[in-house]
Motif scaffolding. Structure first.
Motif, PDB file in Angstrom:
ATOM      1  N   TYR A   1       6.870   9.373  -1.903  1.00 11.93           N
ATOM      2  CA  TYR A   1       5.770   8.561  -1.387  1.00 11.93           C
ATOM      3  C   TYR A   1       6.305   7.553  -0.372  1.00 11.93           C
ATOM      4  O   TYR A   1       7.506   7.255  -0.334  1.00 11.93           O
ATOM      5  CB  TYR A   1       5.022   7.842  -2.513  1.00 11.93           C
ATOM      6  CG  TYR A   1       5.878   6.948  -3.394  1.00 11.93           C
ATOM      7  CD1 TYR A   1       5.936   5.567  -3.195  1.00 11.93           C
ATOM      8  CD2 TYR A   1       6.616   7.475  -4.444  1.00 11.93           C
ATOM      9  CE1 TYR A   1       6.706   4.750  -4.011  1.00 11.93           C
ATOM     10  CE2 TYR A   1       7.392   6.668  -5.263  1.00 11.93           C
ATOM     11  CZ  TYR A   1       7.434   5.312  -5.045  1.00 11.93           C
ATOM     12  OH  TYR A   1       8.198   4.504  -5.849  1.00 11.93           O
ATOM     13  N   THR A   2       5.408   7.052   0.451  1.00 10.31           N
ATOM     14  CA  THR A   2       5.741   6.005   1.420  1.00 10.31           C
ATOM     15  C   THR A   2       5.131   4.699   0.957  1.00 10.31           C
ATOM     16  O   THR A   2       3.975   4.651   0.547  1.00 10.31           O
ATOM     17  CB  THR A   2       5.192   6.364   2.820  1.00 10.31           C
ATOM     18  OG1 THR A   2       5.759   7.605   3.245  1.00 10.31           O
ATOM     19  CG2 THR A   2       5.547   5.285   3.822  1.00 10.31           C
TER      20      THR A   2
ATOM     21  N   PHE B   1      -5.003   9.917  -4.599  1.00 10.38           N
ATOM     22  CA  PHE B   1      -4.166  10.802  -3.805  1.00 10.38           C
ATOM     23  C   PHE B   1      -4.230  12.208  -4.400  1.00 10.38           C
ATOM     24  O   PHE B   1      -4.500  12.390  -5.594  1.00 10.38           O
ATOM     25  CB  PHE B   1      -2.710  10.316  -3.804  1.00 10.38           C
ATOM     26  CG  PHE B   1      -2.506   8.992  -3.143  1.00 10.38           C
ATOM     27  CD1 PHE B   1      -2.549   8.874  -1.758  1.00 10.38           C
ATOM     28  CD2 PHE B   1      -2.276   7.854  -3.899  1.00 10.38           C
ATOM     29  CE1 PHE B   1      -2.360   7.643  -1.142  1.00 10.38           C
ATOM     30  CE2 PHE B   1      -2.082   6.620  -3.293  1.00 10.38           C
ATOM     31  CZ  PHE B   1      -2.128   6.507  -1.908  1.00 10.38           C
TER      32      PHE B   1
ATOM     33  N   LYS C   1       3.340  12.845  -2.605  1.00  9.12           N
ATOM     34  CA  LYS C   1       3.460  14.289  -2.786  1.00  9.12           C
ATOM     35  C   LYS C   1       4.080  14.576  -4.139  1.00  9.12           C
ATOM     36  O   LYS C   1       5.222  14.205  -4.408  1.00  9.12           O
ATOM     37  CB  LYS C   1       4.291  14.923  -1.673  1.00  9.12           C
ATOM     38  CG  LYS C   1       4.238  16.443  -1.678  1.00  9.12           C
ATOM     39  CD  LYS C   1       4.856  17.036  -0.427  1.00  9.12           C
ATOM     40  CE  LYS C   1       4.663  18.552  -0.382  1.00  9.12           C
ATOM     41  NZ  LYS C   1       5.251  19.138   0.864  1.00  9.12           N
TER      42      LYS C   1
ATOM     43  N   SER D   1      10.735   4.685   2.380  1.00  4.66           N
ATOM     44  CA  SER D   1      10.520   6.044   1.896  1.00  4.66           C
ATOM     45  C   SER D   1      11.051   6.110   0.470  1.00  4.66           C
ATOM     46  O   SER D   1      12.204   5.743   0.213  1.00  4.66           O
ATOM     47  CB  SER D   1      11.260   7.047   2.791  1.00  4.66           C
ATOM     48  OG  SER D   1      11.137   8.356   2.298  1.00  4.66           O
TER      49      SER D   1
ATOM     50  N   THR E   1       0.847  -1.191   0.000  1.00  9.74           N
ATOM     51  CA  THR E   1       0.000   0.000   0.000  1.00  9.74           C
ATOM     52  C   THR E   1       0.880   1.237   0.000  1.00  9.74           C
ATOM     53  O   THR E   1       2.080   1.178   0.306  1.00  9.74           O
ATOM     54  CB  THR E   1      -0.933   0.037   1.235  1.00  9.74           C
ATOM     55  OG1 THR E   1      -0.138   0.000   2.423  1.00  9.74           O
ATOM     56  CG2 THR E   1      -1.898  -1.130   1.215  1.00  9.74           C
ATOM     57  N   PHE E   2       0.275   2.366  -0.348  1.00  9.79           N
ATOM     58  CA  PHE E   2       1.016   3.616  -0.465  1.00  9.79           C
ATOM     59  C   PHE E   2       0.375   4.708   0.382  1.00  9.79           C
ATOM     60  O   PHE E   2      -0.821   4.677   0.675  1.00  9.79           O
ATOM     61  CB  PHE E   2       1.058   4.063  -1.929  1.00  9.79           C
ATOM     62  CG  PHE E   2       1.693   3.064  -2.853  1.00  9.79           C
ATOM     63  CD1 PHE E   2       3.067   3.050  -3.031  1.00  9.79           C
ATOM     64  CD2 PHE E   2       0.916   2.129  -3.531  1.00  9.79           C
ATOM     65  CE1 PHE E   2       3.655   2.121  -3.873  1.00  9.79           C
ATOM     66  CE2 PHE E   2       1.498   1.202  -4.366  1.00  9.79           C
ATOM     67  CZ  PHE E   2       2.875   1.202  -4.541  1.00  9.79           C
ATOM     68  N   ALA E   3       1.179   5.688   0.753  1.00  2.12           N
ATOM     69  CA  ALA E   3       0.684   6.838   1.516  1.00  2.12           C
ATOM     70  C   ALA E   3       1.639   8.006   1.287  1.00  2.12           C
ATOM     71  O   ALA E   3       2.723   7.854   0.703  1.00  2.12           O
ATOM     72  CB  ALA E   3       0.596   6.507   3.001  1.00  2.12           C
ATOM     73  N   ASN E   4       1.206   9.179   1.737  1.00  2.00           N
ATOM     74  CA  ASN E   4       2.052  10.388   1.700  1.00  2.00           C
ATOM     75  C   ASN E   4       2.594  10.689   0.307  1.00  2.00           C
ATOM     76  O   ASN E   4       3.745  11.111   0.148  1.00  2.00           O
ATOM     77  CB  ASN E   4       3.227  10.257   2.682  1.00  2.00           C
ATOM     78  CG  ASN E   4       2.778   9.937   4.087  1.00  2.00           C
ATOM     79  OD1 ASN E   4       1.799  10.498   4.576  1.00  2.00           O
ATOM     80  ND2 ASN E   4       3.474   9.012   4.748  1.00  2.00           N
TER      81      ASN E   4
ATOM     82  N   GLN F   1      -2.881   1.843  -6.432  1.00  4.52           N
ATOM     83  CA  GLN F   1      -3.692   2.622  -5.492  1.00  4.52           C
ATOM     84  C   GLN F   1      -3.775   4.066  -5.971  1.00  4.52           C
ATOM     85  O   GLN F   1      -2.769   4.658  -6.365  1.00  4.52           O
ATOM     86  CB  GLN F   1      -3.042   2.558  -4.099  1.00  4.52           C
ATOM     87  CG  GLN F   1      -3.852   3.189  -2.983  1.00  4.52           C
ATOM     88  CD  GLN F   1      -3.190   2.984  -1.625  1.00  4.52           C
ATOM     89  OE1 GLN F   1      -2.268   2.181  -1.484  1.00  4.52           O
ATOM     90  NE2 GLN F   1      -3.657   3.714  -0.632  1.00  4.52           N
TER      91      GLN F   1
ATOM     92  N   THR G   1       4.360   0.742   2.073  1.00  5.78           N
ATOM     93  CA  THR G   1       4.243  -0.234   3.162  1.00  5.78           C
ATOM     94  C   THR G   1       3.920  -1.595   2.560  1.00  5.78           C
ATOM     95  O   THR G   1       3.113  -1.689   1.635  1.00  5.78           O
ATOM     96  CB  THR G   1       3.131   0.183   4.151  1.00  5.78           C
ATOM     97  OG1 THR G   1       3.420   1.493   4.657  1.00  5.78           O
ATOM     98  CG2 THR G   1       3.049  -0.792   5.306  1.00  5.78           C
TER      99      THR G   1
END
Length: 313
Positions: free
Chosen positions: A98-99, A202, A77, A148, A72-75, A199, A101
């Protein structure tokens, strides 16, 4: 990098739809490149029966798809949150962080594990355009299950990546592929042994058309109290024609700064004509610089004209 659709993850299920490799992108790709590999995985994922990959026909069961990769991905930008401004030519390198996980069963350090961001116009399930990077992202491990990452989107406005309808709001997504030793160019390629995570939704900054703005204050020199006529033109990138066309009925500020000042003050606001032209008059008072200033819109970048000096006698 215009494409017709994507492989999207909706409600946890892979939704597979038609995919076309953009001509500009394909021309700059080789069989081992990130974009080329991703394109082949997507192509194989959506094609029923037999899929043609790099000239080789690969037998693929009608229901064969990549398995859902535990990533999965988060943050995410894009471009440090600043609008992406594109002219009609050249190459834009847009930074993205991006982050990532992942599950303990996913080896993100494997040589054939690939991840990277993209931006898309429209909805995640049915985008009208998508823009990718030419290379995979690079990730720094921060824990046993997280990293990261950073990457670059590569945009070529003069090669069909953008059309005028693309100006404005976009969204960002990220994807990961675990090839697990599978070679997309091989006749023995098995799509079911490849993991895919995708995903979207965003935040992304707007993609905007580069603007140009001119100014000319005349006559020069001019006697104090006489009339000065200030003309100019506001144009913006035409992604459909690789030129710059007038931006009509837009509010533009006429600004002035005195000869020994560094600050511009707004004198008045006027609107461009149907061709983007500007024209207004005012009385000459002191030596200084006139410029037009355009604040920008959701589809077009802001721009200030270079000041035109007027010598008042």
């Amino acid at each position: 990098m215009r494409i017709s659709a994507t492989v999207a993850a909706v409600s946890g299920a892979l939704v597979l739809s038609a995919f076309a490799v953009p001509a500009a992108q394909a021309a700059g790709s080789d069989a081992g490149s990130y974009r080329s590999d991703v394109a082949k995985i997507r192509e194989a994922a959506h094609t029923s029966g037999r899929a043609t990959l790099s000239g080789s026909t690969v037998a693929t069961p009608a229901d064969a798809t990549p398995y859902a990769l535990n990533v999965t991905f988060a943050n995410v930008k894009v471009n440090n949150g600043k609008p992406i401004v594109a002219g009609t030519s050249g190459h834009l390198s847009v930074p993205v962080t991006y982050t990532l996980t992942h599950g303990a069963d996913v080896d993100i350090t494997a040589s054939d594990f690939l991840s990277g961001p993209y931006i898309y116009k429209g909805t995640f399930a049915d985008p009208s355009n998508m823009l990718f990077g030419e290379d995979a992202g690079t990730c720094t491990v921060t824990s046993a299950t997280a990293a990261s990452c950073k990457a670059t989107l590569d945009i070529y406005p003069g090669e069909g990546d953008l059309s005028n309808v693309d100006a404005g709001a976009w969204k960002a997504g990220a994807e990961a592929i675990a090839l697990n030793g599978q070679d997309p160019t091989s006749a023995s390629f098995d799509i079911t042994k490849v993991g895919l995570a995708d995903q979207g939704n965003f935040a992304s900054p707007n993609v905007t058309r580069l603007a140009k703005l001119t100014v000319n204050a005349a006559p020069e020199p001019v006697k104090k109290g006489k009339t000065i006529t200030v003309t100019g033109k506001l144009t913006r990138a035409n992604w459909d024609g690789a030129n710059y066309t007038g931006y009509s009925t837009q509010p533009v500020k006429l600004q002035f700064r005195k000869k020994n000042s560094s600050t511009y003050t707004t004198v008045k606001t006027i609107k461009t004509t149907s061709t983007g032209a500007l024209k207004t008059t005012l009385k000459a008072t002191v030596d200084g610089y006139f410029r037009y200033s355009f604040a920008g819109t959701s589809t077009t970048a802001p721009i200030n004209a270079t000041g035109d000096y007027v010598d008042v006698k």
